[in-house]
Design a protein around this motif. Sequence first.
Motif, PDB file in Angstrom:
ATOM      1  N   ALA A 176      11.916  34.853  13.560  1.00 28.04           N
ATOM      2  CA  ALA A 176      12.435  33.562  13.124  1.00 28.04           C
ATOM      3  C   ALA A 176      11.461  32.881  12.157  1.00 28.04           C
ATOM      4  CB  ALA A 176      12.696  32.662  14.328  1.00 28.04           C
ATOM      5  N   GLY A 177      10.165  32.967  12.480  1.00 28.51           N
ATOM      6  CA  GLY A 177       9.165  32.362  11.610  1.00 28.51           C
ATOM      7  C   GLY A 177       9.085  33.034  10.253  1.00 28.51           C
ATOM      8  N   GLU A 178       9.198  34.369  10.254  1.00 26.67           N
ATOM      9  CA  GLU A 178       9.162  35.109   8.990  1.00 26.67           C
ATOM     10  C   GLU A 178      10.354  34.746   8.113  1.00 26.67           C
ATOM     11  OE1 GLU A 178       7.759  36.955   6.122  1.00 26.67           O
ATOM     12  OE2 GLU A 178       6.692  37.614   7.925  1.00 26.67           O
ATOM     13  N   GLN A 179      11.523  34.687   8.724  1.00 18.73           N
ATOM     14  CA  GLN A 179      12.713  34.342   7.942  1.00 18.73           C
ATOM     15  C   GLN A 179      12.612  32.927   7.389  1.00 18.73           C
ATOM     16  OE1 GLN A 179      16.542  34.045   9.923  1.00 18.73           O
ATOM     17  NE2 GLN A 179      17.593  34.805   8.108  1.00 18.73           N
ATOM     18  N   GLN A 180      12.123  32.005   8.210  1.00 18.43           N
ATOM     19  CA  GLN A 180      11.960  30.631   7.741  1.00 18.43           C
ATOM     20  C   GLN A 180      10.944  30.557   6.605  1.00 18.43           C
ATOM     21  OE1 GLN A 180      13.696  28.099   8.303  1.00 18.43           O
ATOM     22  NE2 GLN A 180      12.484  26.291   7.802  1.00 18.43           N
ATOM     23  N   ASP A 181       9.899  31.368   6.691  1.00 22.51           N
ATOM     24  CA  ASP A 181       8.884  31.401   5.643  1.00 22.51           C
ATOM     25  C   ASP A 181       9.500  31.845   4.318  1.00 22.51           C
ATOM     26  OD1 ASP A 181       6.200  31.134   4.735  1.00 22.51           O
ATOM     27  OD2 ASP A 181       5.939  33.296   4.859  1.00 22.51           O
ATOM     28  N   VAL A 182      10.321  32.886   4.371  1.00 24.98           N
ATOM     29  CA  VAL A 182      10.983  33.372   3.159  1.00 24.98           C
ATOM     30  C   VAL A 182      11.961  32.327   2.632  1.00 24.98           C
ATOM     31  CG1 VAL A 182      12.493  35.147   2.197  1.00 24.98           C
ATOM     32  CG2 VAL A 182      10.718  35.789   3.839  1.00 24.98           C
ATOM     33  N   TRP A 183      12.700  31.695   3.536  1.00 23.27           N
ATOM     34  CA  TRP A 183      13.658  30.663   3.130  1.00 23.27           C
ATOM     35  C   TRP A 183      12.963  29.511   2.407  1.00 23.27           C
ATOM     36  CZ3 TRP A 183      18.400  29.410   1.998  1.00 23.27           C
ATOM     37  CH2 TRP A 183      18.797  28.069   2.000  1.00 23.27           C
ATOM     38  N   LEU A 184      11.844  29.064   2.962  1.00 21.56           N
ATOM     39  CA  LEU A 184      11.123  27.958   2.339  1.00 21.56           C
ATOM     40  C   LEU A 184      10.619  28.340   0.953  1.00 21.56           C
ATOM     41  CD1 LEU A 184       9.028  26.523   5.335  1.00 21.56           C
ATOM     42  CD2 LEU A 184      11.181  25.656   4.391  1.00 21.56           C
ATOM     43  N   SER A 185      10.255  29.631   0.776  1.00 22.77           N
ATOM     44  CA  SER A 185       9.736  30.064  -0.520  1.00 22.77           C
ATOM     45  C   SER A 185      10.807  30.045  -1.609  1.00 22.77           C
ATOM     46  CB  SER A 185       9.146  31.478  -0.408  1.00 22.77           C
ATOM     47  OG  SER A 185      10.166  32.446  -0.250  1.00 22.77           O
ATOM     48  N   THR A 199       6.791  26.668  11.177  1.00 22.44           N
ATOM     49  CA  THR A 199       6.853  28.063  10.751  1.00 22.44           C
ATOM     50  C   THR A 199       5.584  28.808  11.145  1.00 22.44           C
ATOM     51  OG1 THR A 199       8.280  27.489   8.888  1.00 22.44           O
ATOM     52  CG2 THR A 199       7.134  29.602   8.767  1.00 22.44           C
ATOM     53  N   LEU A 200       4.432  28.163  10.990  1.00 25.34           N
ATOM     54  CA  LEU A 200       3.159  28.783  11.359  1.00 25.34           C
ATOM     55  C   LEU A 200       3.118  29.104  12.845  1.00 25.34           C
ATOM     56  CD1 LEU A 200       0.476  26.745   9.375  1.00 25.34           C
ATOM     57  CD2 LEU A 200       1.831  28.696   8.647  1.00 25.34           C
ATOM     58  N   GLU A 201       3.602  28.182  13.659  1.00 25.05           N
ATOM     59  CA  GLU A 201       3.620  28.415  15.110  1.00 25.05           C
ATOM     60  C   GLU A 201       4.433  29.647  15.459  1.00 25.05           C
ATOM     61  OE1 GLU A 201       4.841  25.170  17.493  1.00 25.05           O
ATOM     62  OE2 GLU A 201       2.947  24.091  17.285  1.00 25.05           O
ATOM     63  N   LYS A 203       5.527  32.163  13.239  1.00 27.67           N
ATOM     64  CA  LYS A 203       5.187  33.395  12.525  1.00 27.67           C
ATOM     65  C   LYS A 203       3.844  33.967  12.953  1.00 27.67           C
ATOM     66  CE  LYS A 203       4.532  35.328   7.905  1.00 27.67           C
ATOM     67  NZ  LYS A 203       4.513  35.082   6.460  1.00 27.67           N
ATOM     68  N   THR A 204       2.856  33.125  13.207  1.00 26.90           N
ATOM     69  CA  THR A 204       1.500  33.597  13.488  1.00 26.90           C
ATOM     70  C   THR A 204       1.094  33.404  14.946  1.00 26.90           C
ATOM     71  OG1 THR A 204       0.828  33.123  11.219  1.00 26.90           O
ATOM     72  CG2 THR A 204      -0.922  33.405  12.843  1.00 26.90           C
ATOM     73  N   ALA A 205       1.255  32.188  15.457  1.00 25.86           N
ATOM     74  CA  ALA A 205       0.744  31.900  16.791  1.00 25.86           C
ATOM     75  C   ALA A 205       1.433  32.703  17.880  1.00 25.86           C
ATOM     76  CB  ALA A 205       0.886  30.401  17.076  1.00 25.86           C
ATOM     77  N   ALA A 206       2.742  32.897  17.757  1.00 29.05           N
ATOM     78  CA  ALA A 206       3.512  33.520  18.832  1.00 29.05           C
ATOM     79  C   ALA A 206       3.035  34.926  19.155  1.00 29.05           C
ATOM     80  CB  ALA A 206       5.001  33.535  18.473  1.00 29.05           C
ATOM     81  N   TYR A 207       2.804  35.742  18.134  1.00 30.52           N
ATOM     82  CA  TYR A 207       2.433  37.126  18.426  1.00 30.52           C
ATOM     83  C   TYR A 207       0.932  37.384  18.363  1.00 30.52           C
ATOM     84  CZ  TYR A 207       1.089  39.281  13.927  1.00 30.52           C
ATOM     85  OH  TYR A 207       0.422  39.657  12.792  1.00 30.52           O
ATOM     86  N   SER A 208       0.196  36.633  17.538  1.00 33.53           N
ATOM     87  CA  SER A 208      -1.226  36.906  17.368  1.00 33.53           C
ATOM     88  C   SER A 208      -2.095  36.295  18.461  1.00 33.53           C
ATOM     89  CB  SER A 208      -1.712  36.393  16.009  1.00 33.53           C
ATOM     90  OG  SER A 208      -1.325  37.268  14.982  1.00 33.53           O
ATOM     91  N   PHE A 209      -1.656  35.189  19.050  1.00 36.72           N
ATOM     92  CA  PHE A 209      -2.473  34.521  20.056  1.00 36.72           C
ATOM     93  C   PHE A 209      -1.744  34.342  21.386  1.00 36.72           C
ATOM     94  CE2 PHE A 209      -4.319  33.531  15.990  1.00 36.72           C
ATOM     95  CZ  PHE A 209      -5.678  33.633  16.224  1.00 36.72           C
ATOM     96  N   GLN A 210      -0.517  33.832  21.328  1.00 38.91           N
ATOM     97  CA  GLN A 210       0.201  33.569  22.567  1.00 38.91           C
ATOM     98  C   GLN A 210       0.508  34.867  23.325  1.00 38.91           C
ATOM     99  OE1 GLN A 210       3.472  30.831  22.180  1.00 38.91           O
ATOM    100  NE2 GLN A 210       4.472  31.570  24.024  1.00 38.91           N
TER     101      GLN A 210
END
Length: 356
Positions: A176-185, A199-201, A203-210
């Motif tokens: 969801a975060g990746e798609q939103q990132d592309v949409w915003l671009s 989007t950062l939460e 795209k990055t936080a969910a899989y890299s830290f959480q």
Amino acid sequence: MSEVATAQRRAPVDIHGVDARLREVMARARMLSGATTVGEQLWDALQTMASGGKRIRPRMLIDAHTALGGTDSRAAVDAACAVELLHIALLIHDDVIDKDLTRRGELNITGRFAMDAMLRGAGAADARGWGEASAILAGDLALTMAHSVLARLDVDADRRRAMLDVFERAVHESAAGEQQDVWLSLRLEQATPRDVLHTLEQKTAAYSFQAPLVLAAVLAGAAPVVIDELTDIARLLGVIYQLRDDVIGLFGDEARTGKSILSDLREGKETLLIAYARTDADWPGVASLLGDEKLDETGADKLRRVILESGALDRVEADITERCVQVNRLIRCAQVPEVLKEQLSALATACGERSA
């Protein structure tokens, strides 16, 4: 080794056990695939990618599991392999989405297969399509292996199901975060700072830290309150990490990062820096440069100058500092062992101060 990697304490479980287990997992999957010669080349490329990296997420998981009193080192290593395979899968797919042919200064999977096809006589467009198709399939294989490792954990059924739920949520949020990132671009609507942070939460936080921290807690049998605390801490760590990454992406040292400081601007990436700079009176004069695939250093310097003079960089630096204070407050109050508090505090500092 990056500041993030060196900031984390080594767990009693040798982190190289993850490397050995990754090789076993990939060897098994490769054997099941019945790959042709071309398929073997894909597995070779995937193996090469899996053999590198700092293993930040596996180390985070193993350290947290040990600190929380976990004793099932074999299951911890398997879970660590799963988060690393997820990381690999998302990196591969992200390169395809961003139309990148290199990673850290070397050809990525798309680039390798496209180059090989061109050397064999394929046209540029067909070669690019072949490279991207190969990369998508490689990412799919890595993601499938990650799920398979978790599904086969030798733990009780309830715990395994809970860990699969955590992992599934991380994949869904990241997508969801990746798609939103592309949409915003695409800039069909103006991204607000709140949009970017959300989007950062995802795209990055969910899989890299959480995912690493919560998987470790579930495996160790931690109380629900601890899992909730680690979730909140992880979300903040992920945002801090990505905010710093965005700063490095525009103002970093290419020799250290291995990434062009033009790429984010050429992609039209919607960062918090851009969201803040867009409110400046000088922004309309450079707005057309953002997302220009042919952007050169002169145009990039114009964009950076507006970002600096608008105060956007100072505001992002202040946001990073504020979130570091917030996350350290959460860490101090968390109902976790002191050793884990020390590890998380060091990680927060590393995320906020890293330069590569």
